[in-house]
Design a protein around this motif. Structure first.
Motif, PDB file in Angstrom:
ATOM      1  N   SER A  10      33.197  32.170  42.320  1.00  0.00           N
ATOM      2  CA  SER A  10      33.663  32.007  40.950  1.00  0.00           C
ATOM      3  C   SER A  10      32.470  31.899  40.007  1.00  0.00           C
ATOM      4  O   SER A  10      31.645  30.989  40.126  1.00  0.00           O
ATOM      5  N   ALA A  11      32.407  32.828  39.050  1.00  0.00           N
ATOM      6  CA  ALA A  11      31.313  32.786  38.072  1.00  0.00           C
ATOM      7  C   ALA A  11      31.462  31.580  37.160  1.00  0.00           C
ATOM      8  O   ALA A  11      30.470  31.091  36.613  1.00  0.00           O
ATOM      9  N   GLN A  12      32.689  31.102  36.992  1.00  0.00           N
ATOM     10  CA  GLN A  12      32.868  29.930  36.132  1.00  0.00           C
ATOM     11  C   GLN A  12      32.297  28.690  36.806  1.00  0.00           C
ATOM     12  O   GLN A  12      31.634  27.873  36.161  1.00  0.00           O
ATOM     13  N   GLU A  58      42.645  33.785  44.852  1.00  0.00           N
ATOM     14  CA  GLU A  58      42.263  33.302  43.515  1.00  0.00           C
ATOM     15  C   GLU A  58      43.253  33.750  42.429  1.00  0.00           C
ATOM     16  O   GLU A  58      43.356  33.131  41.375  1.00  0.00           O
ATOM     17  N   ILE A 112      38.429  41.116  40.231  1.00  0.00           N
ATOM     18  CA  ILE A 112      39.516  40.117  40.287  1.00  0.00           C
ATOM     19  C   ILE A 112      40.453  40.215  39.079  1.00  0.00           C
ATOM     20  O   ILE A 112      41.673  40.130  39.221  1.00  0.00           O
ATOM     21  N   THR A 156      36.944  30.109  30.985  1.00  0.00           N
ATOM     22  CA  THR A 156      35.485  30.196  30.842  1.00  0.00           C
ATOM     23  C   THR A 156      34.993  29.109  29.877  1.00  0.00           C
ATOM     24  O   THR A 156      33.991  28.442  30.141  1.00  0.00           O
ATOM     25  N   LYS A 182      44.947  31.980  38.159  1.00  0.00           N
ATOM     26  CA  LYS A 182      44.511  32.605  36.898  1.00  0.00           C
ATOM     27  C   LYS A 182      45.460  32.166  35.771  1.00  0.00           C
ATOM     28  O   LYS A 182      46.204  31.208  35.935  1.00  0.00           O
ATOM     29  N   ARG A 189      29.345  33.665  26.569  1.00  0.00           N
ATOM     30  CA  ARG A 189      28.002  33.183  26.922  1.00  0.00           C
ATOM     31  C   ARG A 189      27.034  33.317  25.750  1.00  0.00           C
ATOM     32  O   ARG A 189      26.143  32.499  25.567  1.00  0.00           O
TER      33      ARG A 189
HETATM   34  C1  S3P Z   1      34.979  34.701  34.240  1.00  0.00           C
HETATM   35  C2  S3P Z   1      35.041  34.572  35.591  1.00  0.00           C
HETATM   36  C3  S3P Z   1      36.234  34.885  36.382  1.00  0.00           C
HETATM   37  C4  S3P Z   1      37.211  35.745  35.600  1.00  0.00           C
HETATM   38  C5  S3P Z   1      37.416  35.237  34.205  1.00  0.00           C
HETATM   39  C6  S3P Z   1      36.112  35.216  33.447  1.00  0.00           C
HETATM   40  C7  S3P Z   1      33.731  34.321  33.537  1.00  0.00           C
HETATM   41  O1  S3P Z   1      36.886  33.692  36.718  1.00  0.00           O
HETATM   42  O2  S3P Z   1      38.444  35.813  36.282  1.00  0.00           O
HETATM   43  O3  S3P Z   1      38.331  36.048  33.511  1.00  0.00           O
HETATM   44  O4  S3P Z   1      33.577  34.641  32.338  1.00  0.00           O
HETATM   45  O5  S3P Z   1      32.869  33.695  34.176  1.00  0.00           O
HETATM   46  P1  S3P Z   1      36.476  32.826  38.028  1.00  0.00           P
HETATM   47  O6  S3P Z   1      35.115  32.328  37.846  1.00  0.00           O
HETATM   48  O7  S3P Z   1      37.493  31.720  38.065  1.00  0.00           O
HETATM   49  O8  S3P Z   1      36.615  33.787  39.168  1.00  0.00           O
END
Ligand code: S3P
Length: 425
Positions: free
Chosen positions: A164-166, A335, A311, A92, A339, A24
């Motif tokens: 999901s943060a992504q 989830e 996760i 990401t 991965k 980021r």
């Molecule tokens: C991440 C979010 C997570 C995590 C990944 C990094 C990120 O994935 O598993 O290693 O940096 O936003 P998801 O958003 O698919 O859960």
């Protein structure tokens, strides 16, 4: 690589920078006006993929050992890339960059390695199309390579089916280029580094419960960022200290953001001996040192809202559970199947090969702990977190274990084996 068993681990360790935060810092620095300087950046292959994509998009970036300098081009300063953008192994990179590229006045093609080309992209294609984006999987299967037309976007409210943060970050970044406010609600709160860091850069971004909301077209200003140590990388040494008898490890400057600290909460439920010292804040992120001593662990249930906060730590938690007294149940973690590898499969197959009593379920696994583990040849299927989790399992297995393609740890922790070796006592 052969990992030999250990009778005791002792020492101190400085964990490399957080992977999510490192990505980021480059992305937001590129979109800001002026210089962004990042220290304790993670020089892992995933973050280097992000740097090379932004260089291709016309952003000058200096990469020295001690500092990354990003000469930001402003929100509207990216230039089309002559070549296809390559996210490597990094989910990401591809998902967050897709959100940014959807709002550009030019077209891009974005791809990655064999694993990335199998991972689901529909989860970002759906909300981006709802915003008016022109995006599709070029093989007609909602997977990378992705063709992104670029163009004008509308603000939406998106209710994400996955925590999901992504996905959340992809939609929020597209929201920077929309004609109105954009918000995302997720089923459970995922890591909030985007919300914290974008607001430092000057974005108007707010969070309430599991909803984050962003206003379009802010002026972003370059920042100085210090990246905290990655709790996902610290987790291997935390587990090693707990599992190897007569061990004590002090892990410095670990990020303990409450959206990431599930491993510490789950370990506490397993009666782990972990003390937080020197709690402070770095670049808006809570950080501390962790003092971890070996002890006997108890089985537990890991489910529900804690899952997104641990996760990436489920491979190492499964290893801890294999050595714990009693049964550990991990659920609500489907989830894991999407991965870097299908982690339900890679965890269960490899722990079974070492003699553990473990059963896969549709959304997790059940582990009856306490059976002694023995030597096996571990195939991490190119998944860095599986390689590191099984290196730790090897420390306590009769005869150690052999990790195939052990170099896949370069994705998130290039010096992992060196750091592990430094702790043998
Ligand atoms: C991440 C979010 C997570 C995590 C990944 C990094 C990120 O994935 O598993 O290693 O940096 O936003 P998801 O958003 O698919 O859960």
């Amino acid at each position: 690589m052969f990992i030999k068993p250990s009778r005791s681990l002792k020492g101190e360790i400085h964990i490399p920078g957080d992977k999510s935060i490192s990505h980021r810092s480059v992305m937001f620095g590129a979109l800001a006006d002026g210089l962004t300087e990042v220290t304790h950046f993670l020089h892992g292959a995933d973050c280097l993929s992000t740097i090379s994509c932004f260089k291709q998009l016309g952003v000058p970036i200096e990469n020295t050992k001690d500092c990354i300098r990003i000469y930001g081009k402003g929100l509207h300063g990216l230039r089309p890339s002559a070549a296809i953008l390559d996210a490597g192994n990094s989910g990401t990179t591809i998902r967050l960059l897709s959100g940014i590229l959807a709002g550009q006045p030019f077209a891009s093609t974005l791809t990655g390695d064999a694993s990335i080309q199998k991972r689901p992209m529909k989860r970002i294609i759906t909300p981006l199309r709802e915003m008016g984006a022109d995006i599709s999987g070029s093989s007609g299967n909602d997977c990378a390579p992705l063709q992104i037309g670029g163009g004008r976007l509308h603000g939406i409210h998106y209710t994400s089916p996955v925590a999901s943060a992504q996905v959340k970050s992809c939609v929020l970044l597209a929201g920077l280029y929309a004609d109105d406010t954009t918000s995302v609600t997720e089923p459970s709160l995922s890591r909030n580094h985007t919300e914290l860091m974008l607001s430092s850069f000057g974005a108007q971004i707010t969070s309430q419960g599991t909803t984050a909301c962003i206003c379009p077209d802010p002026k972003l200003t370059g920042q100085k960022i210090e990246v905290p140590g990655d709790i996902s990388s610290a987790a291997y040494f935390l587990a090693a200290a707990l599992l190897v008898p007569n061990s004590e490890i002090l892990i410095h400057d670990v990020g303990i953001n409450p959206t990431r600290d599930g491993i510490i909460r789950a370990a506490a439920a397993m009666q782990a001996d972990i003390t937080k010292l020197n709690e402070h804040t770095i670049s808006k992120e809570p950080v501390c040192d962790l003092l971890v001593r070996s002890c006997s662990l108890k089985g537990t249930v890991i489910e529900g809202d804690i899952i997104p906060a641990l996760i990436d730590e489920i491979p190492i938690l499964a290893v801890m559970a294999a050595f714990a007294d009693g049964t550990t149940v991990i659920k609500d973690a489907a989830e894991l199947k999407v991965k870097e590898s299908n982690r339900i499969e890679t965890i269960v197959t490899n722990l079974k090969a070492m003699g553990a009593d473990i059963t896969a379920t549709d959304d997790g696994m059940i582990i009856h702990g306490g059976k002694p583990l023995h030597h096996a040849v571990i195939d991490p299927r190119n998944d860095h977190r599986i390689a590191m989790a099984f290196a730790i399992a090897s420390l306590c297995a009769e005869g150690g274990a052999e990790i195939r393609h052990a170099e896949c740890v370069n994705i998130s922790y290039p010096k992992f084996y060196e750091d592990l070796n430094s702790l043998y006592f």
